[in-house]
Every structure is written in structure tokens, then in C-alpha cells.
Design a protein around this motif. Sequence first.
Motif, PDB file in Angstrom:
ATOM      1  N   GLY A  58      -6.839  17.226  16.096  1.00 12.20           N
ATOM      2  CA  GLY A  58      -6.097  17.906  17.155  1.00 12.20           C
ATOM      3  C   GLY A  58      -5.652  19.294  16.727  1.00 12.20           C
ATOM      4  O   GLY A  58      -5.719  20.252  17.506  1.00 12.20           O
ATOM      5  N   GLU A  59      -5.199  19.423  15.486  1.00 12.19           N
ATOM      6  CA  GLU A  59      -4.795  20.728  14.963  1.00 12.19           C
ATOM      7  C   GLU A  59      -5.985  21.676  14.859  1.00 12.19           C
ATOM      8  O   GLU A  59      -5.870  22.872  15.155  1.00 12.19           O
ATOM      9  CB  GLU A  59      -4.140  20.546  13.595  1.00 12.19           C
ATOM     10  N   LYS A  60      -7.136  21.141  14.443  1.00 15.01           N
ATOM     11  CA  LYS A  60      -8.341  21.976  14.384  1.00 15.01           C
ATOM     12  C   LYS A  60      -8.671  22.552  15.764  1.00 15.01           C
ATOM     13  O   LYS A  60      -8.960  23.746  15.901  1.00 15.01           O
ATOM     14  CB  LYS A  60      -9.534  21.152  13.888  1.00 15.01           C
ATOM     15  N   GLN A  61      -8.625  21.678  16.747  1.00 12.46           N
ATOM     16  CA  GLN A  61      -8.991  22.122  18.093  1.00 12.46           C
ATOM     17  C   GLN A  61      -8.018  23.177  18.606  1.00 12.46           C
ATOM     18  O   GLN A  61      -8.424  24.166  19.222  1.00 12.46           O
ATOM     19  CB  GLN A  61      -9.023  20.913  19.038  1.00 12.46           C
ATOM     20  N   PHE A  62      -6.732  22.992  18.320  1.00 15.86           N
ATOM     21  CA  PHE A  62      -5.758  23.963  18.810  1.00 15.86           C
ATOM     22  C   PHE A  62      -5.856  25.275  18.042  1.00 15.86           C
ATOM     23  O   PHE A  62      -5.648  26.353  18.608  1.00 15.86           O
ATOM     24  CB  PHE A  62      -4.339  23.403  18.734  1.00 15.86           C
ATOM     25  N   ALA A  63      -6.186  25.212  16.746  1.00 17.63           N
ATOM     26  CA  ALA A  63      -6.403  26.435  15.980  1.00 17.63           C
ATOM     27  C   ALA A  63      -7.565  27.240  16.573  1.00 17.63           C
ATOM     28  O   ALA A  63      -7.508  28.472  16.661  1.00 17.63           O
ATOM     29  CB  ALA A  63      -6.680  26.105  14.517  1.00 17.63           C
ATOM     30  N   LEU A  64      -8.616  26.547  17.014  1.00 18.18           N
ATOM     31  CA  LEU A  64      -9.756  27.226  17.636  1.00 18.18           C
ATOM     32  C   LEU A  64      -9.369  27.833  18.988  1.00 18.18           C
ATOM     33  O   LEU A  64      -9.846  28.916  19.351  1.00 18.18           O
ATOM     34  CB  LEU A  64     -10.918  26.251  17.811  1.00 18.18           C
ATOM     35  N   ILE A  65      -8.508  27.137  19.714  1.00 23.26           N
ATOM     36  CA  ILE A  65      -8.034  27.675  20.994  1.00 23.26           C
ATOM     37  C   ILE A  65      -7.208  28.937  20.746  1.00 23.26           C
ATOM     38  O   ILE A  65      -7.357  29.943  21.457  1.00 23.26           O
ATOM     39  CB  ILE A  65      -7.217  26.616  21.749  1.00 23.26           C
ATOM     40  N   ALA A  66      -6.338  28.891  19.723  1.00 19.85           N
ATOM     41  CA  ALA A  66      -5.534  30.069  19.383  1.00 19.85           C
ATOM     42  C   ALA A  66      -6.440  31.236  19.001  1.00 19.85           C
ATOM     43  O   ALA A  66      -6.218  32.389  19.410  1.00 19.85           O
ATOM     44  CB  ALA A  66      -4.568  29.737  18.251  1.00 19.85           C
ATOM     45  N   ARG A  67      -7.493  30.947  18.204  1.00 21.03           N
ATOM     46  CA  ARG A  67      -8.451  31.997  17.833  1.00 21.03           C
ATOM     47  C   ARG A  67      -9.113  32.598  19.071  1.00 21.03           C
ATOM     48  O   ARG A  67      -9.363  33.810  19.131  1.00 21.03           O
ATOM     49  CB  ARG A  67      -9.525  31.412  16.905  1.00 21.03           C
ATOM     50  N   ALA A  68      -9.388  31.753  20.051  1.00 21.27           N
ATOM     51  CA  ALA A  68     -10.097  32.197  21.251  1.00 21.27           C
ATOM     52  C   ALA A  68      -9.270  33.166  22.088  1.00 21.27           C
ATOM     53  O   ALA A  68      -9.841  33.955  22.856  1.00 21.27           O
ATOM     54  CB  ALA A  68     -10.498  30.990  22.098  1.00 21.27           C
ATOM     55  N   ILE A  69      -7.946  33.122  21.962  1.00 22.44           N
ATOM     56  CA  ILE A  69      -7.121  34.000  22.801  1.00 22.44           C
ATOM     57  C   ILE A  69      -6.526  35.173  22.015  1.00 22.44           C
ATOM     58  O   ILE A  69      -5.700  35.906  22.540  1.00 22.44           O
ATOM     59  CB  ILE A  69      -6.002  33.213  23.508  1.00 22.44           C
ATOM     60  N   ILE A  70      -6.974  35.360  20.769  1.00 20.39           N
ATOM     61  CA  ILE A  70      -6.439  36.425  19.919  1.00 20.39           C
ATOM     62  C   ILE A  70      -6.653  37.804  20.533  1.00 20.39           C
ATOM     63  O   ILE A  70      -5.836  38.719  20.360  1.00 20.39           O
ATOM     64  CB  ILE A  70      -7.047  36.356  18.493  1.00 20.39           C
TER      65      ILE A  70
END
Length: 262
Positions: free
Chosen positions: A149-161
Motif C-alpha cells: 500500500g505504501e509503495k502504491q501511494f509513493a507512486l501516486i505522490a510521484r505522479a503528481i509532483i
Amino acid sequence: MNNTYWFEARGVDSYKNGYQVIKNLNVKFKLKESVIILGPNGSGKSSIVDLINRNLYPVEKDNKILRIFNKELIDIWELRAKISTVNNEIKKRIYPNIKVIDLLISGLYGCYCKVNSSNKSDTKLVNNLIKRMSLQNIAEKEFFCLSDGEKQFALIARAIIKNPIVLILDEPTINLDLKSQIFLTDKIQKLTNTGISILCITHDINLINKNFNRVIFLKDRLIVEDGNPNQIINSKNINNLFDVNIKVKENDNGWDILRSNL
């Protein structure tokens, strides 16, 4: 010019390897709208994402319309600047042992490895994102040490940088255990309040919360329902969508699936 919608399709068909993956698509997505496309595997959900990202192209025919940000002729680089997509293929591209903070910085440069040429401006931008997305507890951890779950949210955060206009989440809870699903669902719920346009593709009804403006049911590559979640999420519609016999019960935040005794 219509500035209300970021995506408009009318009468759109598309094929992949000789198979029709999109049938007569008629849909519009509004700016700052949070939309879920719900449907069983093979219903054509991810094909709509491929169409948006120009990995699929429509069949040319009379009266067909496909516009993205009001344009029928799409510049792929402009599109990538405005739309960020998170799918499960991204995890395969990430450099081993990269820390989350470095992964976020990599989003500014379009890569998935540590960027040695990053500057103070990049660091400030990423630190602001970490605070905004409450990532302080994982920022210095290596990506592959995180929970799913943390991996997926880290990728989401990267996507909106880089502050895209649209965020597409393609099956964000797939292969997650229950704890990770709950973690990620809560995070996505908070994202729907930020004003970013969200298109979420899923077969998981538990991902739908009442912050989503709209849900679209897709079955056999056709839209069968489209409307406010409170109006169309019910036992009858879900049973028809998935060819099951269950009960759908509303709760404070969304809906629960119950085994039917019928």
C-alpha cells in the motif's frame, strides 16, 4: 471552445490485435471531477486508459469525436505534461534500493532512478509534497522495503509532483492485502478533496467512497450505467454488472458487499 471537459468521446470504436476493445464509447469527463470506472476483468476499462494515453487509436468513421483538452490532434508531450497515470507496470521500472525521496525527485526528470543532478529547488518541491501527502514516515525508506500500500501511494505522490491536471489510477488496489487496501483507499479518499481531476479504473467496489462525484459501470466494453454513486450503486446494478448474487449495503463512507442468502 469547451473548457469544461478534459476528455470527450462520441461514437468511438477501437481495436487491438484485431479484437474490438472499445465499442461505441460515448463519455465526457469534467475537469476537477473524481470518476471511477467499475467493471469486471475484461470489460474494457484499461482500454479506455490506453485510448486516453494514445496507446490505442480510434477507428475513423463519420460522426466520431475524440477530444482531449479540446483538441482532436493530440501532442503526446503536451498530453504527458497534463495527465499522469499510475499502473502496476511502473513498479517493474524502479531502480533497486532507491529511497522514496529520491523516487519523488525522479518524477521531475521522467526517470525511475536516483537523479544526481537534482538541485535545491527540486528538494524544496519534494519536501513540500512529502508534507502535503503525509509521507514523512517513509520518505527515507527504500522503496522495496515498503508495504504494498505504501509503495502504491509513493507512486501516486510521484505522479503528481509536476502538478498534472489529471491523475489516472489504473487498478490501484490490485494484488494488495486487506491492510494495504484500507491504507491506500483512505489516501485516495483524501486525494479527491485536492481539486485534481481523478479517473480511477477498478473492479473493486470497496475503493469507491462518497467523495467520488461519479461512477461508470462498464460491461462487455459498453457503458451500462453512469451517474452519482449514491444513485446507481445498489444490489441490482452490481449483480447485473458482475453476474453475481450479493447484497450491497451502504455505510458512512461507501458500500459493503454482503453474501446473499437468496
